[in-house]
Enzyme design. Structure first.
Site, PDB file in Angstrom:
ATOM      1  N   HIS A   1       0.836  -1.206   0.000  1.00 49.99           N
ATOM      2  CA  HIS A   1       0.000   0.000   0.000  1.00 49.99           C
ATOM      3  C   HIS A   1       0.866   1.251   0.000  1.00 49.99           C
ATOM      4  CE1 HIS A   1      -4.261  -1.420   1.216  1.00 49.99           C
ATOM      5  NE2 HIS A   1      -3.669  -2.293   0.436  1.00 49.99           N
TER       6      HIS A   1
ATOM      7  N   TYR B   1      -9.351   6.095   6.955  1.00 49.52           N
ATOM      8  CA  TYR B   1      -9.509   6.496   8.360  1.00 49.52           C
ATOM      9  C   TYR B   1     -10.484   7.667   8.373  1.00 49.52           C
ATOM     10  CZ  TYR B   1      -5.303   3.794   9.675  1.00 49.52           C
ATOM     11  OH  TYR B   1      -4.394   2.799   9.898  1.00 49.52           O
TER      12      TYR B   1
ATOM     13  N   PRO C   1      -4.868   1.044  18.490  1.00 57.26           N
ATOM     14  CA  PRO C   1      -4.577   0.521  17.148  1.00 57.26           C
ATOM     15  C   PRO C   1      -4.653   1.523  15.994  1.00 57.26           C
ATOM     16  CG  PRO C   1      -6.708  -0.266  17.932  1.00 57.26           C
ATOM     17  CD  PRO C   1      -6.079   0.462  19.069  1.00 57.26           C
TER      18      PRO C   1
ATOM     19  N   LYS D   1       0.621   0.279  14.982  1.00 55.44           N
ATOM     20  CA  LYS D   1       2.010   0.142  15.423  1.00 55.44           C
ATOM     21  C   LYS D   1       2.296  -1.066  16.311  1.00 55.44           C
ATOM     22  CE  LYS D   1       3.874   3.570  13.423  1.00 55.44           C
ATOM     23  NZ  LYS D   1       3.884   3.009  12.094  1.00 55.44           N
TER      24      LYS D   1
ATOM     25  N   TYR E   1       3.729   6.805   9.919  1.00 57.34           N
ATOM     26  CA  TYR E   1       2.909   5.636   9.551  1.00 57.34           C
ATOM     27  C   TYR E   1       3.776   4.533   8.955  1.00 57.34           C
ATOM     28  CZ  TYR E   1      -1.351   3.137   8.361  1.00 57.34           C
ATOM     29  OH  TYR E   1      -2.353   2.194   8.305  1.00 57.34           O
TER      30      TYR E   1
END
Ligand code: RFL
Ligand code: PHB
Length: 400
Positions: free
Chosen positions: A81, A210, A302, A306, A394
């Site tokens: 991704h 998100y 979450p 991580k 990220y």
């Protein structure tokens, strides 16, 4: 099932409590470095392999899995991704990882599959890995021969070790081997949980979404091109049975809504569970001959993806340190273990807290706080610097 576990010796250089990702990856890397170790796992193999959890792997985690020999299926079935989408106030904004991070990306490959691959390799190589082996205590942390006490097959057993690594998760027993007052735990909980579902339907977006919504956070993730993984913010104490499938899909629809044309595809829900959210760090991550790794030492909520990656980076740093000890007799790597890992842990703690508090709506949240969240998200959309800060966190910091 292929492979039979080797008998567990009564003596080991490294005793590992817990066969989750941290314990299994550490065992695998130690096996390759020629350091003998045993893994004792309280649950059975099927339970450990089916426990539905994380889905996102950082580059460092992928590299370690590849070099441990567990990269073959990941390379075949994992989905690379290059970005995520953020949604708020009916807008959508993509954050592109490669252009913002100098070429980095993440992989979608479920924790269940990572665990299956690592277990299969250990069993294939006949490395000691015992399921249904519940550790009751670890003694002698301050001596040079710590001892693991465990029950298996209706009898009590011990393993005398040079070092014990607690990879036994947040509720593990290894931490208790350290005398009171020597470790400090700080943390916080959050006034919301996630309801997570698995659904037999193709993901409605190629990348993770998100979503901030005044109704609560929502996340679209996936397990494969045919299976979606979705999460909804729900109040603490929520019973998943109180959410019918229709209510879940309706609520997801409402939370992902944007002005652009977009449809959330629905499908049969095959699993539902609720998970609470907390942040916690125990310092230092070593006392005497006992070391802590993964969730046994730190928990992240979450939303930053991580937890599994921190478990992997602890295992990588530890395996290097034990390798150095075996090759040169130097304990320098072990002595630096806690400080090395904690720098990365605290960065991940901050990022996970940031993602959580920026994207969730707390009960009775003042309108002012919602406007601050929008301002932060607007800034990520408008400023390449702000977007790069999110993207770098990220995709993850280099290990070590
Ligand atoms: P685990 O996986 O909890 O494994 C600990 C193991 O120790 C065993 N154990 C014992 N064994 C013997 N004797 C005892 N007395 C024992 N006590 C415990 C347990 O049975 C278990 O097998 O810890 P580990 O290895 O440190 O791995 C940590 C990760 O599992 C965790 O951080 C992640 O799953 C967190 N997480 C995520 N992390 C990510 O990096 N990306 C994600 O996308 C992500 N999503 C998630 C998540 C965690 C979730 N849940 C349910 C907590 C999504 C979810 C839903
Ligand atoms: C998941 O796929 O389970 C997942 C993905 C990203 C997160 C959390 C969980 O931030």
């Amino acid at each position: 099932m292929t492979g039979t576990p080797a008998p567990v010796p009564a003596r080991a250089t490294v005793g590992i409590v817990g066969g989750g990702p941290a314990g299994l990856l550490l065992a695998r890397l130690l096996h390759q470095a020629g350091v003998d170790c045993v893994v004792l796992e309280s649950r059975d193999r099927a339970y450990v392999e089916q426990r539905q959890r994380a889905g996102i792997l950082e580059q460092g985690t992928v590299d370690a899995l590849r070099s441990s020999g567990a990269g073959e299926r990941l390379d075949r079935e994992g989905l690379a991704h290059d970005g995520i989408e953020l949604r708020w106030d009916r807008r959508a904004q993509r954050v592109d990882f490669p252009s913002l991070t100098g070429g980095h990306r993440v992989w979608v490959y479920a924790q269940t599959e990572v665990v299956k691959d690592l277990v299969a390799l250990q069993l294939r190589d006949g490395a000691p890995l015992l399921f249904d082996a519940r550790v009751s205590s670890v003694t002698g942390a301050g001596t040079d021969r710590p001892v693991i006490h465990y029950a298996h097959g209706g009898a009590d057993h011990t393993v005398v070790c040079d070092y014990v690594v607690g990879c036994d998760g947040f509720h593990g027993v290894t931490r208790k081997a350290v005398p009171e007052g020597e470790l400090r735990t700080v943390g916080r909980s959050y006034p919301y949980s996630w309801l997570g579902i698995l659904a037999d339907v193709a993901p409605s977006n190629e990348e993770l979404v998100y979503a901030h919504s005044p109704r609560g956070f929502a996340l679209l993730s996936m397990r494969s091109p045919a299976v979606s993984r979705l999460y909804l913010q729900v109040p603490n104490g929520t019973d998943p049975a109180a959410w019918t499938d229709e209510r879940i899909w309706d609520e997801l629809d409402a939370r992902f809504a944007v002005d652009a044309d977009w449809t959330l595809a629905r499908g049969p829900i095959t699993q539902k569970s609720v998970l609470p959210m907390r942040s916690s760090v125990t310092e230092p991550m070593r006392w005497g001959r006992v070391l802590l790794a993964g969730d046994a030492a730190h928990i992240v909520p979450p939303a930053g993806a991580k937890g599994l990656n921190l478990a992997a980076s602890d295992a990588i740093v530890l395996a290097r340190a034990f390798g150095q000890l075996a090759r040169t007799g130097s304990t320098a790597g072990l002595d630096a273990y806690s400080d090395t890992c904690l720098r990365r842990v605290w960065r991940a703690e901050h990022f996970s807290w940031f993602m959580t508090t920026t994207l969730h709506t707390a009960p009775d949240q003042p309108a002012f706080d919602t406007r601050l969240q929008y301002s932060q998200l607007d800034r990520i959309a408008a400023s390449p610097h702000a977007a790069a800060e999110l993207a770098r966190n990220y995709v993850g910091m280099p290990v070590g």
